[in-house]
Design a protein around this motif. Structure first.
Motif, mmCIF file in Angstrom:
data_model
loop_
_atom_site.group_PDB
_atom_site.id
_atom_site.type_symbol
_atom_site.label_atom_id
_atom_site.label_comp_id
_atom_site.label_asym_id
_atom_site.label_seq_id
_atom_site.Cartn_x
_atom_site.Cartn_y
_atom_site.Cartn_z
ATOM 1 N N VAL A 36 -3.730 4.456 -4.243
ATOM 2 C CA VAL A 36 -3.154 4.648 -5.582
ATOM 3 C C VAL A 36 -1.931 3.756 -5.800
ATOM 4 O O VAL A 36 -1.848 3.064 -6.823
ATOM 5 C CB VAL A 36 -2.838 6.137 -5.839
ATOM 6 C CG1 VAL A 36 -2.011 6.315 -7.103
ATOM 7 C CG2 VAL A 36 -4.130 6.940 -5.935
ATOM 8 N N PRO A 37 -0.966 3.719 -4.871
ATOM 9 C CA PRO A 37 0.183 2.828 -5.094
ATOM 10 C C PRO A 37 -0.208 1.345 -5.167
ATOM 11 O O PRO A 37 0.332 0.594 -5.987
ATOM 12 C CB PRO A 37 1.096 3.086 -3.900
ATOM 13 C CG PRO A 37 0.669 4.385 -3.341
ATOM 14 C CD PRO A 37 -0.759 4.558 -3.698
ATOM 15 N N ARG A 92 -2.235 -2.916 -11.346
ATOM 16 C CA ARG A 92 -2.151 -2.597 -12.771
ATOM 17 C C ARG A 92 -0.996 -3.339 -13.449
ATOM 18 O O ARG A 92 -1.050 -3.661 -14.623
ATOM 19 C CB ARG A 92 -1.978 -1.081 -12.950
ATOM 20 C CG ARG A 92 -2.166 -0.608 -14.380
ATOM 21 C CD ARG A 92 -2.111 0.901 -14.470
ATOM 22 N NE ARG A 92 -0.775 1.436 -14.362
ATOM 23 C CZ ARG A 92 0.135 1.434 -15.343
ATOM 24 N NH1 ARG A 92 -0.154 0.912 -16.501
ATOM 25 N NH2 ARG A 92 1.325 1.959 -15.157
ATOM 26 N N HIS A 93 0.018 -3.671 -12.669
ATOM 27 C CA HIS A 93 1.153 -4.439 -13.198
ATOM 28 C C HIS A 93 0.915 -5.946 -13.127
ATOM 29 O O HIS A 93 1.824 -6.733 -13.380
ATOM 30 C CB HIS A 93 2.440 -4.057 -12.466
ATOM 31 C CG HIS A 93 3.060 -2.802 -12.987
ATOM 32 N ND1 HIS A 93 2.605 -1.556 -12.621
ATOM 33 C CD2 HIS A 93 4.065 -2.604 -13.856
ATOM 34 C CE1 HIS A 93 3.327 -0.637 -13.246
ATOM 35 N NE2 HIS A 93 4.216 -1.246 -14.005
ATOM 36 N N GLU A 108 -1.453 0.637 -8.511
ATOM 37 C CA GLU A 108 -0.366 0.529 -9.489
ATOM 38 C C GLU A 108 0.209 -0.891 -9.481
ATOM 39 O O GLU A 108 0.534 -1.451 -10.530
ATOM 40 C CB GLU A 108 0.721 1.562 -9.176
ATOM 41 C CG GLU A 108 1.782 1.680 -10.211
ATOM 42 C CD GLU A 108 1.292 2.197 -11.561
ATOM 43 O OE1 GLU A 108 2.034 2.008 -12.546
ATOM 44 O OE2 GLU A 108 0.180 2.766 -11.662
#
Length: 169
Positions: A148-149, A155-156, A152
């Motif tokens: 998950v991290p 996603r950025h 992220e």
């Protein structure tokens, strides 16, 4: 519980009707389950055995790494695991039949999360500031502690593979 078993029975009956081997092979990860769920697992196993016979049901506790291997090889045709593993395997065709909740985690959409921890004096105040730093995670494929991290970061707009200078897990 009855609704979950109904869907499982329906699926098994359809496999039998198609001439498939009627063996129900369920693999379950050893950890990550709420204590109150173990009764549901036992009841599910017992109901399957009662309905289809002990010779047609295997229900085994398997280490997560072995479980993934057995799923891909077809040695298990159903599995019970954490949300993280289930979500990760959806890209490979896994489908969820049921979700268990608990008093501690009543909403499966709001139950877990991830956090980046940094030292107060690190100068890191954004994801961009973490680039070229060192990442320490609990497991390389741990869903909430790693996947998950890393997602992220992607996603950025960053490439997770090249984002950190070093990774430890």
């Amino acid at each position: 519980m009855i609704l979950r078993l109904f869907f499982l029975f329906l699926l098994v009956y359809s496999l039998i009707a198609q001439g498939a081997e009627p063996l129900i092979r369920v693999g379950m990860t050893e950890g990550g389950h709420e204590k109150e769920h173990t009764q549901v697992f036992d009841e599910t196993r017992d109901a399957l055995i009662k309905k289809f016979g002990k010779e047609n049901v295997s229900f085994d506790l398997i280490h997560v790494n072995q479980l993934v291997s057995k799923i891909f090889s077809g040695e298990v045709n159903f599995f019970i695991s954490t949300t993280g593993l289930s979500r990760r395997l959806q890209a490979d065709g896994a489908r969820d039949l049921a979700t268990l909740t608990s008093k501690r985690f009543p909403d499966p959409n709001l139950s877990y999360g991830s956090v980046f921890l940094t030292r107060k004096d690190s100068g890191i105040s954004s994801i961009a500031d973490m680039q070229e730093k060192v990442l320490v995670g609990n497991r390389p494929l741990g869903f909430y502690g790693y996947v998950v991290p890393i997602g992220e970061i992607a996603r950025h707009g960053y490439k997770p593979k090249d984002f950190f200078r070093k990774k430890f897990s």
